[in-house]
Design a protein around this motif. Sequence first.
Motif, PDB file in Angstrom:
ATOM      1  N   ILE A 160       0.852  -1.186   0.000  1.00 43.73           N
ATOM      2  CA  ILE A 160       0.000   0.000   0.000  1.00 43.73           C
ATOM      3  C   ILE A 160       0.886   1.233   0.000  1.00 43.73           C
ATOM      4  CG2 ILE A 160      -0.159   0.036   2.521  1.00 43.73           C
ATOM      5  CD1 ILE A 160      -3.054   1.100   2.190  1.00 43.73           C
ATOM      6  N   CYS A 161       0.365   2.306  -0.590  1.00 42.31           N
ATOM      7  CA  CYS A 161       1.053   3.589  -0.558  1.00 42.31           C
ATOM      8  C   CYS A 161       0.017   4.682  -0.343  1.00 42.31           C
ATOM      9  CB  CYS A 161       1.810   3.832  -1.859  1.00 42.31           C
ATOM     10  SG  CYS A 161       2.788   5.346  -1.838  1.00 42.31           S
ATOM     11  N   LEU A 193       6.803  -7.183  -6.042  1.00 43.69           N
ATOM     12  CA  LEU A 193       6.666  -6.812  -4.641  1.00 43.69           C
ATOM     13  C   LEU A 193       7.613  -7.610  -3.749  1.00 43.69           C
ATOM     14  CD1 LEU A 193       2.781  -6.472  -4.365  1.00 43.69           C
ATOM     15  CD2 LEU A 193       4.487  -4.719  -4.905  1.00 43.69           C
ATOM     16  N   THR A 194       8.312  -8.560  -4.335  1.00 46.04           N
ATOM     17  CA  THR A 194       9.310  -9.349  -3.609  1.00 46.04           C
ATOM     18  C   THR A 194      10.530  -9.523  -4.515  1.00 46.04           C
ATOM     19  OG1 THR A 194       8.391 -11.432  -4.428  1.00 46.04           O
ATOM     20  CG2 THR A 194       7.571 -10.643  -2.304  1.00 46.04           C
ATOM     21  N   ILE A 220       8.910  -2.363  -2.891  1.00 45.63           N
ATOM     22  CA  ILE A 220       8.660  -2.086  -1.481  1.00 45.63           C
ATOM     23  C   ILE A 220       9.788  -1.190  -0.955  1.00 45.63           C
ATOM     24  CG2 ILE A 220       8.419  -3.067   0.836  1.00 45.63           C
ATOM     25  CD1 ILE A 220       6.112  -3.893  -0.915  1.00 45.63           C
ATOM     26  N   GLY A 221       9.415  -0.124  -0.253  1.00 49.82           N
ATOM     27  CA  GLY A 221      10.391   0.808   0.302  1.00 49.82           C
ATOM     28  C   GLY A 221      10.797   1.919  -0.653  1.00 49.82           C
ATOM     29  N   ARG A 222      10.261   1.920  -1.851  1.00 47.65           N
ATOM     30  CA  ARG A 222      10.530   2.984  -2.818  1.00 47.65           C
ATOM     31  C   ARG A 222       9.369   3.988  -2.779  1.00 47.65           C
ATOM     32  NH1 ARG A 222      14.911   1.090  -5.250  1.00 47.65           N
ATOM     33  NH2 ARG A 222      15.162  -1.160  -5.398  1.00 47.65           N
ATOM     34  N   THR A 223       9.529   5.116  -3.441  1.00 46.25           N
ATOM     35  CA  THR A 223       8.512   6.168  -3.426  1.00 46.25           C
ATOM     36  C   THR A 223       7.652   6.121  -4.681  1.00 46.25           C
ATOM     37  OG1 THR A 223       9.857   7.643  -2.071  1.00 46.25           O
ATOM     38  CG2 THR A 223       8.137   8.676  -3.388  1.00 46.25           C
ATOM     39  N   LEU A 224       6.340   6.200  -4.503  1.00 45.52           N
ATOM     40  CA  LEU A 224       5.403   6.388  -5.606  1.00 45.52           C
ATOM     41  C   LEU A 224       5.076   7.873  -5.641  1.00 45.52           C
ATOM     42  CD1 LEU A 224       3.565   5.106  -7.778  1.00 45.52           C
ATOM     43  CD2 LEU A 224       1.803   4.952  -6.004  1.00 45.52           C
ATOM     44  N   MET A 225       5.124   8.460  -6.836  1.00 48.78           N
ATOM     45  CA  MET A 225       4.931   9.909  -6.955  1.00 48.78           C
ATOM     46  C   MET A 225       4.027  10.248  -8.132  1.00 48.78           C
ATOM     47  SD  MET A 225       7.864  12.868  -7.228  1.00 48.78           S
ATOM     48  CE  MET A 225       8.832  11.961  -6.047  1.00 48.78           C
ATOM     49  N   GLY A 278       4.537   9.136  -1.616  1.00 49.56           N
ATOM     50  CA  GLY A 278       4.520   8.304  -0.411  1.00 49.56           C
ATOM     51  C   GLY A 278       5.381   7.089  -0.630  1.00 49.56           C
ATOM     52  N   VAL A 279       5.808   6.478   0.458  1.00 49.85           N
ATOM     53  CA  VAL A 279       6.640   5.280   0.399  1.00 49.85           C
ATOM     54  C   VAL A 279       5.737   4.057   0.312  1.00 49.85           C
ATOM     55  CG1 VAL A 279       8.383   3.910   1.607  1.00 49.85           C
ATOM     56  CG2 VAL A 279       8.501   6.408   1.664  1.00 49.85           C
ATOM     57  N   ILE A 280       6.068   3.146  -0.583  1.00 54.06           N
ATOM     58  CA  ILE A 280       5.320   1.899  -0.755  1.00 54.06           C
ATOM     59  C   ILE A 280       5.700   0.969   0.389  1.00 54.06           C
ATOM     60  CG2 ILE A 280       4.899  -0.073  -2.260  1.00 54.06           C
ATOM     61  CD1 ILE A 280       5.879   1.812  -4.599  1.00 54.06           C
ATOM     62  N   GLY A 281       4.686   0.514   1.131  1.00 51.66           N
ATOM     63  CA  GLY A 281       4.941  -0.335   2.291  1.00 51.66           C
ATOM     64  C   GLY A 281       4.259  -1.680   2.203  1.00 51.66           C
TER      65      GLY A 281
END
Length: 166
Positions: A5-6, A105-106, A112-117, A146-149
């Motif tokens: 999610i982001c 995602l894996t 994961i842990g990168r930014t979506l803009m 936001g950061v993708i978590g």
Amino acid sequence: MAKAICILTGNHTAFGVVFFKSDANGCVTVKGEFTGLTPGKHGLHIHSFGDLTNGWISAGPHYNPNNEMHGAPQDEKRHAGDLGNVDVNEDGLAKLEMEIQHFHLTGIHSVIGRTLMIHQNEDDLGRAGNEESLATGNAGVGVAWGVIGICQSNISEKALEEKSNQ
């Protein structure tokens, strides 16, 4: 199956929630909704870093593990983080739904842990014939990010949407 999610915020007017879900074949479904944007098209990208210490600037360049030129999501050669454009209606609302096979995602190409803009301008998809087009699509500054978590795998998208609206 993995889920992420982001939550995107940034310029104090734009807001978005984007869900990512991978399937057994390695395809990632991306679904999202955005509000508070100016009408028209806005570039959407995954950036290399989940560092937001200096707002959108510290997120770095588009996520590009294969060192390709900028392009459209359907192009064979493009940044892994190139997601094209979000089309915003006259009320400042947009919905997004796409299937992606050029990131995961894996594993080694996880986002994961990168930014979506989401950016101020339309992404020209690398077709404007100038150096900036081949790097960023001339999409301009970030307006929400936001950061993708990692998301709990047993929580449905509907439950997550309800939580984000509280």
